[in-house]
Scaffold this motif. Structure first.
Motif, short mmCIF file in Angstrom:
data_model
loop_
_atom_site.label_atom_id
_atom_site.label_comp_id
_atom_site.label_asym_id
_atom_site.label_seq_id
_atom_site.Cartn_x
_atom_site.Cartn_y
_atom_site.Cartn_z
N GLY A 5 0.80 -1.22 0.00
CA GLY A 5 0.00 0.00 0.00
C GLY A 5 0.83 1.27 0.00
O GLY A 5 2.05 1.24 0.19
N LYS A 6 0.17 2.38 -0.19
CA LYS A 6 0.82 3.69 -0.27
C LYS A 6 1.66 3.97 0.97
O LYS A 6 2.78 4.49 0.87
CB LYS A 6 -0.25 4.77 -0.43
CG LYS A 6 0.27 6.20 -0.50
CD LYS A 6 -0.90 7.18 -0.63
CE LYS A 6 -0.42 8.61 -0.63
NZ LYS A 6 0.25 8.98 -1.90
N ASP A 7 1.17 3.61 2.14
CA ASP A 7 1.88 3.92 3.38
C ASP A 7 3.12 3.07 3.58
O ASP A 7 3.98 3.41 4.39
CB ASP A 7 0.94 3.77 4.59
CG ASP A 7 0.40 2.35 4.72
OD1 ASP A 7 0.18 1.70 3.68
OD2 ASP A 7 0.18 1.91 5.85
N LYS A 8 3.24 1.98 2.84
CA LYS A 8 4.41 1.11 2.96
C LYS A 8 5.49 1.46 1.93
O LYS A 8 6.60 0.92 1.99
CB LYS A 8 4.00 -0.35 2.77
CG LYS A 8 3.04 -0.89 3.81
CD LYS A 8 3.73 -1.04 5.15
CE LYS A 8 2.80 -1.61 6.21
NZ LYS A 8 2.35 -2.98 5.90
N GLU A 17 5.91 10.41 0.72
CA GLU A 17 4.68 10.92 0.13
C GLU A 17 4.96 12.12 -0.76
O GLU A 17 4.32 12.31 -1.80
CB GLU A 17 3.68 11.29 1.23
CG GLU A 17 2.31 11.67 0.71
CD GLU A 17 1.27 11.83 1.80
OE1 GLU A 17 0.17 12.30 1.49
OE2 GLU A 17 1.56 11.46 2.96
N TYR A 18 5.94 12.92 -0.36
CA TYR A 18 6.33 14.06 -1.19
C TYR A 18 6.80 13.59 -2.56
O TYR A 18 6.41 14.15 -3.60
CB TYR A 18 7.45 14.84 -0.49
CG TYR A 18 8.10 15.89 -1.37
CD1 TYR A 18 7.55 17.17 -1.48
CD2 TYR A 18 9.26 15.61 -2.09
CE1 TYR A 18 8.14 18.13 -2.30
CE2 TYR A 18 9.86 16.56 -2.90
CZ TYR A 18 9.29 17.81 -3.00
OH TYR A 18 9.87 18.75 -3.82
N GLU A 19 7.63 12.54 -2.58
CA GLU A 19 8.14 12.03 -3.85
C GLU A 19 7.02 11.37 -4.66
O GLU A 19 6.99 11.48 -5.89
CB GLU A 19 9.28 11.04 -3.61
CG GLU A 19 10.55 11.67 -3.10
CD GLU A 19 11.26 12.52 -4.16
OE1 GLU A 19 10.95 12.35 -5.36
OE2 GLU A 19 12.11 13.34 -3.78
N GLN A 20 6.13 10.69 -3.99
CA GLN A 20 4.99 10.10 -4.70
C GLN A 20 4.14 11.20 -5.34
O GLN A 20 3.71 11.07 -6.49
CB GLN A 20 4.16 9.27 -3.75
CG GLN A 20 4.87 8.03 -3.21
CD GLN A 20 4.02 7.24 -2.24
OE1 GLN A 20 2.90 6.85 -2.55
NE2 GLN A 20 4.55 7.00 -1.05
N ASP A 21 3.91 12.26 -4.60
CA ASP A 21 3.13 13.38 -5.14
C ASP A 21 3.86 14.04 -6.30
O ASP A 21 3.24 14.47 -7.29
CB ASP A 21 2.85 14.41 -4.04
CG ASP A 21 1.86 13.91 -3.00
OD1 ASP A 21 1.18 12.90 -3.28
OD2 ASP A 21 1.80 14.52 -1.92
N HIS A 22 5.18 14.12 -6.18
CA HIS A 22 5.96 14.69 -7.28
C HIS A 22 5.80 13.84 -8.53
O HIS A 22 5.68 14.37 -9.65
CB HIS A 22 7.44 14.78 -6.89
CG HIS A 22 8.33 15.28 -7.99
ND1 HIS A 22 8.34 16.58 -8.40
CD2 HIS A 22 9.22 14.63 -8.78
CE1 HIS A 22 9.20 16.73 -9.40
NE2 HIS A 22 9.75 15.55 -9.64
N ALA A 23 5.81 12.54 -8.36
CA ALA A 23 5.66 11.64 -9.50
C ALA A 23 4.30 11.81 -10.17
O ALA A 23 4.21 11.96 -11.39
CB ALA A 23 5.86 10.19 -9.07
#
Length: 438
Positions: free
Chosen positions: A309-312, A317-323
């Motif tokens: 999952g996202k939390d793992k 989260e910043y990098e995921q949002d950047h992607a």
């Protein structure tokens, strides 16, 4: 496996020439002097600062921010470099949102931390722009130390040893020093060849020689180094790459994400081939860097698929949002079952995952993504790490050998952690060479 130029859909130079400079420009706006002082004024200068505790190199963050606020950015830089000689690179690539800024009192109270990373970059860039080195060497000790690997751990170790007055020789298997900083980080995070500029600046301390193209086990052996030097530090990183263990993994168009990133770092952007439909498998920083850069190179669609999952996901989260902001889609809770295609990859079949009694399990629900290029970013391993021409494997239970960085137990794939381990190893090496009360 490297991409063949005949692999359908994977081609270089997809974009107009001007787009490459724009897409790979510095991702982070740089503070000017006024902006830096305004940002610094937000700091409470906590006495028992949680940000300092969260920093793997224990930089005195309140002190350096206070120094910026008083207009002494060069003093702030020296405060940073005293703990982290690669503070310039760390200011660019550190996951501050998971470390110092996450525990900032301003973040806890207001949801907006002091911008520690950008302030650190302002300070370090200010001093480095002058071309001077803030430290001088101690009197020569007559001791010689071999450092294997010119990555963050090796460089930090070598610099601290040189400061102590020891002579250091760094052996690096690649053509350039820098390790992860030179070969493994997205180019938009460190444009303008910053990694090499930082190495050149670091070496101004003196007393450090760098030999490139020299590989442990092929050109030098650990026993030979032990006989020639007073101590040896191993900072060889992780050369092996985990396998998908899925059918079709050897199809054309499938390659390791670390190799893709390294090629991009060392090449003209227009020469790097990218697919139309790119699938990146993994959940760390390498996956994000590979995915975002694929999009910046002109891929039509880029999808990251992560088995949990996202939390793992180890990428913040910043990098995921950047992607996702760059146009990358992220699919969570799915794992590859097989790669489709005859000689070249055409798609990947995934199964959704569930947490079962025995851990992660594949469900019966599957889906398929079109893909003419698949990048594997599922972690690296120490791999075969021979230390002798006969293939003898790495043995660390020998005298006067230290390790640090990702090759050591507990490697975290972070520049800042590697720097801390290299620096601390150097202190221990110095104490051992000069007497424990040195």
């Amino acid at each position: 496996m490297s991409n063949s130029p005949l692999t359908p859909g994977i081609v270089p130079d997809r974009l107009p020439s001007a787009a490459y400079a724009r897409n790979f420009a510095d991702v982070q706006p740089v503070f000017d002097r006024h902006e830096a002082r305004v940002a610094a004024d937000r700091c409470y200068f906590c006495f028992d600062a949680p940000c300092m505790t969260a920093c793997p190199t224990s930089i005195d963050i309140p002190l350096f921010i206070r120094q910026i606020s008083t207009g002494t950015a060069e003093a702030a830089a020296k405060t940073i470099f005293a703990q982290n000689i690669l503070g310039g690179m760390c200011a660019r690539v550190c996951p501050t949102e998971q470390l110092c800024e996450e525990v900032c009192v301003r973040e806890v109270a207001e949801g907006k931390p002091v911008e520690i990373g950008r302030l650190q970059r302002f300070a370090t860039d200010t001093l480095m722009a002058k071309g001077v080195h803030p430290f001088t060497r101690a009197a020569p000790t007559g001791k010689k130390v071999a450092v294997i690997g010119a990555g963050p751990a090796g460089l930090a170790c070598a610099h601290r040893l040189a400061m102590k007055g020891h002579e250091v020789v760094i052996y690096e298997r690649r053509a350039k020093p820098g390790g992860l900083n030179e070969y493994g980080i997205a180019t938009y995070k460190t444009p303008n060849d910053f990694a090499q500029a930082e190495v050149s600046w670091l070496l101004k301390i003196g007393g450090i020689s760098v030999l490139t193209g020299v590989e442990l086990g092929r050109d030098v052996t650990l026993p030979d180094l032990q006989s020639e030097y007073d101590a040896v530090f191993l900072g060889i990183g992780l050369a092996g790459v985990n396998a998908l263990r899925a059918a079709g993994e050897n199809l054309k168009g499938v390659r390791n994400a670390v190799d893709f990133i390294a090629e991009l770092r060392q090449s003209d952007k227009t020469s790097v081939a990218v697919g139309r439909d790119v699938v990146v498998i993994g959940g760390g920083m390498t996956a994000v860097d590979a995915a975002v850069q694929s999009k910046l190179l002109g891929a039509n669609s880029v999808t990251i698929v992560y088995r949990r999952g996202k939390d793992k996901m180890s990428a913040s989260e910043y990098e995921q949002d950047h992607a996702t902001g760059a146009g990358v889609r992220i699919i969570y809770n799915a794992a590859p079952v097989r790669l489709l295609g005859d000689t070249a990859v055409a798609g990947v079949e995934f199964a959704y995952t569930v947490e079962g009694a025995g851990g992660l399990e594949l469900s019966s629900e599957t889906f398929t993504l079109n893909a003419d290029q698949v990048l594997k970013a599922i972690g690296q391993t120490l791999g075969a790490a021979p230390v002798a021409q006969d293939g003898s494997k790495l043995v660390l239970r020998q005298g006067m050998i230290w390790t640090g960085g990702d090759c050591a137990a507990g490697g975290e794939d972070l520049t800042v952690t590697a720097v801390a381990e290299g620096r601390d190893a150097a202190e221990d090496i110095h104490a051992a060479l000069m007497g424990r009360d040195a």
